[in-house]
Motif scaffolding. Structure first.
Motif, PDB file in Angstrom:
ATOM      1  N   UNK A   9      40.859  34.165  43.603  1.00  0.00           N
ATOM      2  CA  UNK A   9      41.859  35.160  44.333  1.00  0.00           C
ATOM      3  C   UNK A   9      41.499  36.670  44.290  1.00  0.00           C
ATOM      4  N   UNK A  10      42.182  37.269  45.463  1.00  0.00           N
ATOM      5  CA  UNK A  10      41.471  38.529  45.318  1.00  0.00           C
ATOM      6  C   UNK A  10      42.685  39.489  46.134  1.00  0.00           C
ATOM      7  N   UNK A  11      42.875  40.584  45.578  1.00  0.00           N
ATOM      8  CA  UNK A  11      43.766  41.766  46.083  1.00  0.00           C
ATOM      9  C   UNK A  11      42.903  42.986  46.449  1.00  0.00           C
ATOM     10  N   UNK A  12      42.870  43.313  47.595  1.00  0.00           N
ATOM     11  CA  UNK A  12      42.180  44.246  48.198  1.00  0.00           C
ATOM     12  C   UNK A  12      42.872  45.722  48.285  1.00  0.00           C
ATOM     13  N   UNK A  13      42.312  46.749  47.806  1.00  0.00           N
ATOM     14  CA  UNK A  13      42.882  47.915  48.003  1.00  0.00           C
ATOM     15  C   UNK A  13      42.043  49.030  48.724  1.00  0.00           C
ATOM     16  N   UNK A  14      42.518  50.261  48.806  1.00  0.00           N
ATOM     17  CA  UNK A  14      41.974  51.228  49.820  1.00  0.00           C
ATOM     18  C   UNK A  14      41.201  52.012  49.125  1.00  0.00           C
ATOM     19  N   UNK A  15      41.119  52.499  47.655  1.00  0.00           N
ATOM     20  CA  UNK A  15      40.742  53.340  46.944  1.00  0.00           C
ATOM     21  C   UNK A  15      40.514  53.095  45.392  1.00  0.00           C
ATOM     22  N   UNK A  16      39.846  53.746  44.544  1.00  0.00           N
ATOM     23  CA  UNK A  16      39.630  53.612  43.168  1.00  0.00           C
ATOM     24  C   UNK A  16      41.034  54.062  42.489  1.00  0.00           C
ATOM     25  N   UNK A  17      41.824  54.843  43.053  1.00  0.00           N
ATOM     26  CA  UNK A  17      43.098  55.341  42.506  1.00  0.00           C
ATOM     27  C   UNK A  17      44.102  53.898  42.597  1.00  0.00           C
ATOM     28  N   UNK A  18      44.027  53.404  43.819  1.00  0.00           N
ATOM     29  CA  UNK A  18      45.103  52.075  44.051  1.00  0.00           C
ATOM     30  C   UNK A  18      44.443  51.187  43.186  1.00  0.00           C
ATOM     31  N   UNK A  19      43.026  51.120  42.889  1.00  0.00           N
ATOM     32  CA  UNK A  19      42.614  50.027  41.893  1.00  0.00           C
ATOM     33  C   UNK A  19      43.112  50.010  40.580  1.00  0.00           C
ATOM     34  N   UNK A  20      42.834  51.364  39.972  1.00  0.00           N
ATOM     35  CA  UNK A  20      43.346  51.739  38.833  1.00  0.00           C
ATOM     36  C   UNK A  20      44.807  51.406  38.535  1.00  0.00           C
ATOM     37  N   UNK A  21      45.756  51.711  39.566  1.00  0.00           N
ATOM     38  CA  UNK A  21      47.138  51.513  39.263  1.00  0.00           C
ATOM     39  C   UNK A  21      47.238  49.975  39.211  1.00  0.00           C
ATOM     40  N   UNK A  22      46.536  49.242  40.292  1.00  0.00           N
ATOM     41  CA  UNK A  22      46.798  47.707  40.428  1.00  0.00           C
ATOM     42  C   UNK A  22      46.634  47.217  39.023  1.00  0.00           C
ATOM     43  N   UNK A  23      45.388  47.626  38.612  1.00  0.00           N
ATOM     44  CA  UNK A  23      44.903  46.832  37.355  1.00  0.00           C
ATOM     45  C   UNK A  23      45.796  47.304  36.050  1.00  0.00           C
TER      46      UNK A  23
ATOM     47  N   UNK B 190      35.722  49.134  36.827  1.00  0.00           N
ATOM     48  CA  UNK B 190      35.967  50.514  36.882  1.00  0.00           C
ATOM     49  C   UNK B 190      34.797  51.342  36.486  1.00  0.00           C
ATOM     50  N   UNK B 191      34.661  52.516  36.795  1.00  0.00           N
ATOM     51  CA  UNK B 191      33.714  53.406  36.158  1.00  0.00           C
ATOM     52  C   UNK B 191      34.473  54.023  34.971  1.00  0.00           C
ATOM     53  N   UNK B 192      33.625  54.048  33.785  1.00  0.00           N
ATOM     54  CA  UNK B 192      34.190  54.400  32.532  1.00  0.00           C
ATOM     55  C   UNK B 192      34.797  55.848  32.527  1.00  0.00           C
TER      56      UNK B 192
ATOM     57  N   UNK C 237      44.655  51.938  25.007  1.00  0.00           N
ATOM     58  CA  UNK C 237      44.999  50.592  24.666  1.00  0.00           C
ATOM     59  C   UNK C 237      45.568  49.960  25.917  1.00  0.00           C
ATOM     60  N   UNK C 238      45.707  50.894  27.016  1.00  0.00           N
ATOM     61  CA  UNK C 238      46.428  50.299  28.258  1.00  0.00           C
ATOM     62  C   UNK C 238      45.539  49.610  29.017  1.00  0.00           C
ATOM     63  N   UNK C 239      44.171  49.650  29.023  1.00  0.00           N
ATOM     64  CA  UNK C 239      43.279  48.740  29.578  1.00  0.00           C
ATOM     65  C   UNK C 239      42.216  48.147  28.520  1.00  0.00           C
ATOM     66  N   UNK C 240      41.673  47.039  28.418  1.00  0.00           N
ATOM     67  CA  UNK C 240      40.991  46.524  27.671  1.00  0.00           C
ATOM     68  C   UNK C 240      39.580  46.137  28.412  1.00  0.00           C
TER      69      UNK C 240
END
Length: 298
Positions: free
Chosen positions: A223-237, A246-248, A258-261
């Protein structure tokens, strides 16, 4: 067609008289006779059928109509000066404009710090910055949509006439939100691998428009969700919609809070990336900016 009476010379004269508030002082600045300035103003007033200046004691003050002419006229003078500067730049090998594609995972803050240093030294060069993902930068460079790509991923396309300089590796880590239903599996490598295919993968669109697009990272998900940029990817995650790399340097805060593991899948995925341009591009601006970026340790 009737010749426009508002010439560059007339605007220059109006500007000087307004700033110096005196025909005599304006004439001194422009190295002209006072009578010559008076003739220019009088001729323009006759042709426009308006009064441009009025006397207030010893001062020459613009009328309301004169103010309208000069305010827009100064924009014309400024544009003409900029045009002359650009022409001189091009004649001496400096580009009037640079188009840059920056890979989405690059340290944007550091990039703009370097760009600021460049523009401080070359303020008249126009710069157009766009974001690119995966093959998108190479695609844009090949088709002359950009002059320089920053952080384009390996491999470097062969036989394209590119000069590619490796930048530092970008640490990419697989992550999941604490709020995700399966976040309790983050540190259980065995159980996690068994569940990966059922977990939605968040993917940033490859921005290539002509060449073949590609994907990277957690490729086993069904299953895949496509987004337009890294900011959207961070928010989706962060919203618990799936998992992804994601880049550290972009998510240190979310990891420490602790919001992301970090997912324990047995490996991270350090990304090799490059600064690249066409060898045929000999512009001095491109050379200066690329060297600043190389020296920055980006």
């Amino acid at each position: 067609m009737t010749k426009n009476p508002i010439t560059m010379e007339a605007l220059t004269v109006l500007d000087a008289i307004d700033r110096r508030e005196s025909y005599a002082k304006a004439a001194e600045e422009l190295n002209k006779a006072t009578s010559a300035l008076s003739y220019v103003v009088q001729k323009l007033e006759e042709q426009l059928n308006i009064t441009l200046f009025e006397r207030q004691g010893r001062r020459a003050v613009l009328t309301a109509a004169g103010r309208v002419v000069l305010e827009d006229g100064r924009l014309i003078l400024q544009a003409a000066n900029q045009l002359a500067d650009k022409a001189k730049q091009v004649a001496t090998g400096w580009e009037a404009k640079l188009k840059i594609a920056v890979e989405s995972i690059v340290d944007q803050k550091l990039f703009f710090i370097v760009l600021s240093e460049f523009l401080d030294s070359h303020p008249t060069i126009e710069v157009d910055v766009r974001e690119c993902v995966l093959s998108g930068g190479w695609d844009a460079l090949e088709h002359d949509d950009v002059d320089l790509i920053v952080g384009a991923p390996s491999p470097v396309p062969l036989q394209k006439g590119y000069r590619a300089v490796p930048l530092k590796l970008i640490e990419m880590i697989p992550v999941i939100a604490k709020s995700h239903a399966k976040s309790h599996l983050a540190n259980d490598e065995h159980a996690l691998k068994a569940e990966l295919k059922s977990m939605r993968r968040i993917v940033t669109h490859d921005t290539a428009k002509i060449n073949i697009t590609r994907s990277a990272g957690l490729i086993d998900s069904q299953k895949t969700l496509y987004v337009q940029n890294i900011d959207q990817k961070i928010t989706a995650l962060l919203s618990g919609l799936g998992i992804g790399y994601l880049p550290r340097h972009r998510i240190e805060y979310y990891l420490s809070s602790g919001q992301l593991l970090q997912l324990n899948i047995g490996r991270n995925d350090d990304s090799e990336c490059f600064l690249a341009w066409k060898i045929s591009n000999k512009g001095k601006g491109l050379k200066a900016l690329s060297q600043l970026l190389i020296d920055s340790g980006l």
